[in-house]
Design an enzyme around this catalytic site. Structure first.
Site, PDB file in Angstrom:
ATOM      1  N   THR A  72     -32.886  15.970  55.246  1.00  0.00           N
ATOM      2  CA  THR A  72     -34.265  16.106  54.810  1.00  0.00           C
ATOM      3  C   THR A  72     -34.546  15.259  53.578  1.00  0.00           C
ATOM      4  O   THR A  72     -33.628  14.829  52.874  1.00  0.00           O
ATOM      5  CB  THR A  72     -34.598  17.580  54.508  1.00  0.00           C
ATOM      6  OG1 THR A  72     -36.007  17.725  54.335  1.00  0.00           O
ATOM      7  CG2 THR A  72     -33.887  18.065  53.253  1.00  0.00           C
ATOM      8  N   LYS A 113     -34.030   1.773  55.583  1.00  0.00           N
ATOM      9  CA  LYS A 113     -34.545   1.345  54.278  1.00  0.00           C
ATOM     10  C   LYS A 113     -33.389   1.027  53.332  1.00  0.00           C
ATOM     11  O   LYS A 113     -33.594   0.394  52.303  1.00  0.00           O
ATOM     12  CB  LYS A 113     -35.466   2.409  53.693  1.00  0.00           C
ATOM     13  CG  LYS A 113     -36.767   2.564  54.441  1.00  0.00           C
ATOM     14  CD  LYS A 113     -37.787   3.363  53.668  1.00  0.00           C
ATOM     15  CE  LYS A 113     -37.371   4.792  53.405  1.00  0.00           C
ATOM     16  NZ  LYS A 113     -37.246   5.572  54.659  1.00  0.00           N
ATOM     17  N   TYR A 146     -32.498   6.330  48.699  1.00  0.00           N
ATOM     18  CA  TYR A 146     -31.290   6.468  49.502  1.00  0.00           C
ATOM     19  C   TYR A 146     -30.046   6.221  48.653  1.00  0.00           C
ATOM     20  O   TYR A 146     -29.042   6.922  48.791  1.00  0.00           O
ATOM     21  CB  TYR A 146     -31.300   5.485  50.673  1.00  0.00           C
ATOM     22  CG  TYR A 146     -32.212   5.837  51.817  1.00  0.00           C
ATOM     23  CD1 TYR A 146     -32.846   7.074  51.912  1.00  0.00           C
ATOM     24  CD2 TYR A 146     -32.446   4.918  52.830  1.00  0.00           C
ATOM     25  CE1 TYR A 146     -33.674   7.378  52.974  1.00  0.00           C
ATOM     26  CE2 TYR A 146     -33.273   5.213  53.909  1.00  0.00           C
ATOM     27  CZ  TYR A 146     -33.882   6.436  53.968  1.00  0.00           C
ATOM     28  OH  TYR A 146     -34.696   6.738  55.032  1.00  0.00           O
TER      29      TYR A 146
END
Length: 357
Positions: A72, A113, A146
Site C-alpha cells: 500500500t 517509477k 519508493y
C-alpha cells in the site's frame, strides 16, 4: 514452522489478490487496512492506521507475523510529501513488529517509477530510461518515495535480521473495486459506457505507447512471485521486476479489448485524448446504467481511476521490463495479458459491477 502472513493494504488490487493466494496455499493470513474488507473467505482482518503508532500497537497485540507483505501507499500532491508519509508507513509498522522478533521476511511492492521517476518526471520532464528496464539500473537523482520505502526496509532488516525482497510490477491488471490504480476496471467501465451510448472506444494515450512494445503485470502473478521470493533462499535480499512474461503493442490489444465488448475501437490520431476528460461528465450516465442493469456500484469514481490510466498510457516512450533476475532463480510463472484483462472483465460482469451486455 508455521507461516503467518501480514498483508498490509489487503483491500487493494495487489493486497487482495495476494491474500487470496496465501489463503489458497494454506497460510494463516492477516489483512491490515484502515477500512477492512471482509469479502475474502479465511482472511483475518485488522483495522489500523499506519500513521498512528498506538493504533498499530493495539491492533497487532497478540499477532506475530513471520512474513510481512507491504502493498500500500498514500498519494499526496508533492513527492516530498509522498516521501515523508510513505516512508513513515513502512517505518512505523516495522518498528512496532521489531520487539516481537517473529518476522523472517519482508516483501515490499513498489513499481516502475523506480526507473522512470515520479509521475511528473516522466510525463513533464521527459526522463527516458534505457529499456527494457533492469533491476541493476541505478537510482535516479530525483526525489522518489519508493527509494525512501526501500531504505526503511533495509534499515529494519539490518536491525532485526529478517530477509527482504522488492517487487517492481508494471501496470497491474486485476480485480479490485475502489482501488486508486486499476486499469482493468477503468477500461471495463469505459467500454461499458461506450457500448451503452454507441460511442467509440477512443485510445487516450501517446503515440509511443500506441505503437511501442509494452507489458503489464497480472495481480495474481505478482502474488505468486511475492510468495515465491519470501520462501526461496536464492531470492533473498533481491529486487525483482515482475510482468506477465509476454509483450504486446497497444494498437493490437486495444482492438482486441473493444472486440470483446462488441464496440468499435479508435486508435491514436495524432493527439493525446485523456480518458479522464472523456469520462468527466459521465457520473449521471453511469448512475442510470447502474439502475438499468441493477449494478452494485453507482459511483463512477469508485470504479474508474482514469487519471492513473492516462499516466500509464500517455508515457512518451515504450516501456517494458527485463525478467531475467527472477527467471534465473527459478520463477517461471506466465500469464497471457489478453487473458488478464478478459478475466477481470468476466469477474466484473459476474459480480454485477458492469452490465452483462
Amino acid at each position: 514452522m508455521e507461516n503467518i502472513a501480514l498483508v498490509v493494504g489487503a483491500t487493494g488490487i495487489i493486497g487482495s489478490n495476494l491474500a487470496e493466494e496465501l489463503i489458497n496455499q494454506g497460510w494463516t493470513t492477516y489483512g491490515l487496512s484502515r477500512n477492512p474488507n471482509n469479502n475474502i473467505p479465511g482472511l483475518l482482518t485488522i483495522k489500523a492506521d499506519l500513521l498512528d503508532e498506538q493504533s498499530l500497537m493495539d491492533a497487532l497485540d497478540g499477532i506475530s507475523p513471520t512474513h510481512v507483505y507491504f502493498t500500500t501507499w498514500m498519494r499526496h500532491d508533492t513527492e516530498e510529501d509522498n516521501i515523508r508519509v510513505n516512508s513513515a508507513l513502512v517505518r512505523n509498522l516495522l518498528n512496532i513488529l521489531s520487539p516481537k522478533k517473529s518476522v523472517r521476511h519482508v516483501a515490499l511492492v513498489t513499481g516502475l517509477k523506480h526507473y522512470l521517476g515520479p509521475f511528473e518526471a516522466y510525463v513533464k520532464e521527459g526522463i527516458l530510461p534505457e529499456t527494457p528496464v533492469r533491476e541493476e539500473h541505478p537510482r535516479l537523482s530525483l526525489p522518489n518515495f519508493y527509494y525512501a520505502q526501500e531504505d526503511e526496509v533495509y534499515a529494519a532488516s539490518e536491525r532485526d535480521g529478517f530477509t527482504w525482497s522488492i517487487h517492481r510490477p508494471h501496470t497491474v491488471v486485476g480485480h479490485a473495486v475502489g482501488n486508486l490504480m486499476n486499469i482493468g476496471t477503468t477500461l471495463a467501465v469505459y467500454a461499458s459506457i461506450c457500448k451503452e451510448t454507441g460511442r467509440k472506444m477512443i485510445w487516450p494515450g501517446s503515440e509511443a505507447q500506441w505503437n511501442g512494445i509494452s507489458d503489464v503485470t497480472d495481480a495474481g502473478l505478482l502474488a505468486k512471485q511475492l510468495i515465491w521470493a519470501s520462501v526461496t533462499e536464492s531470492a533473498q535480499n533481491q529486487a525483482f521486476n515482475i510482468t506477465n512474461g509476454d509483450v504486446f503493442r497497444w494498437k493490437w490489444l486495444w482492438k482486441r479489448l473493444a472486440d470483446w465488448f462488441g464496440i468499435e475501437a479508435e486508435g491514436y490520431n495524432g493527439i493525446i485524448r485523456p480518458l479522464e476528460k472523456e469520462l468527466e461528465n459521465d457520473q449521471q450516465l453511469w448512475e442510470e446504467i447502474a439502475v438499468r442493469y441493477n449494478l452494485n456500484e453507482k459511483n463512477l469514481d469508485r470504479l474508474s481511476s482514469a487519471w492513473h490510466t492516462d499516466l500509464d498510457l500517455g508515457r512518451p516512450l515504450e516501456v517494458m521490463c527485463d525478467m531475467s533476475a527472477s527467471r534465473k532463480r527459478g520463477f517461471s510463472a506466465f500469464k497471457s495479458t489478453e487473458d488478464s484483462f478478459i478475466e477481470v472483465f468476466e469477474r466484473l460482469k459476474a459480480e454485477k459491477i458492469i452490465p452483462s451486455l
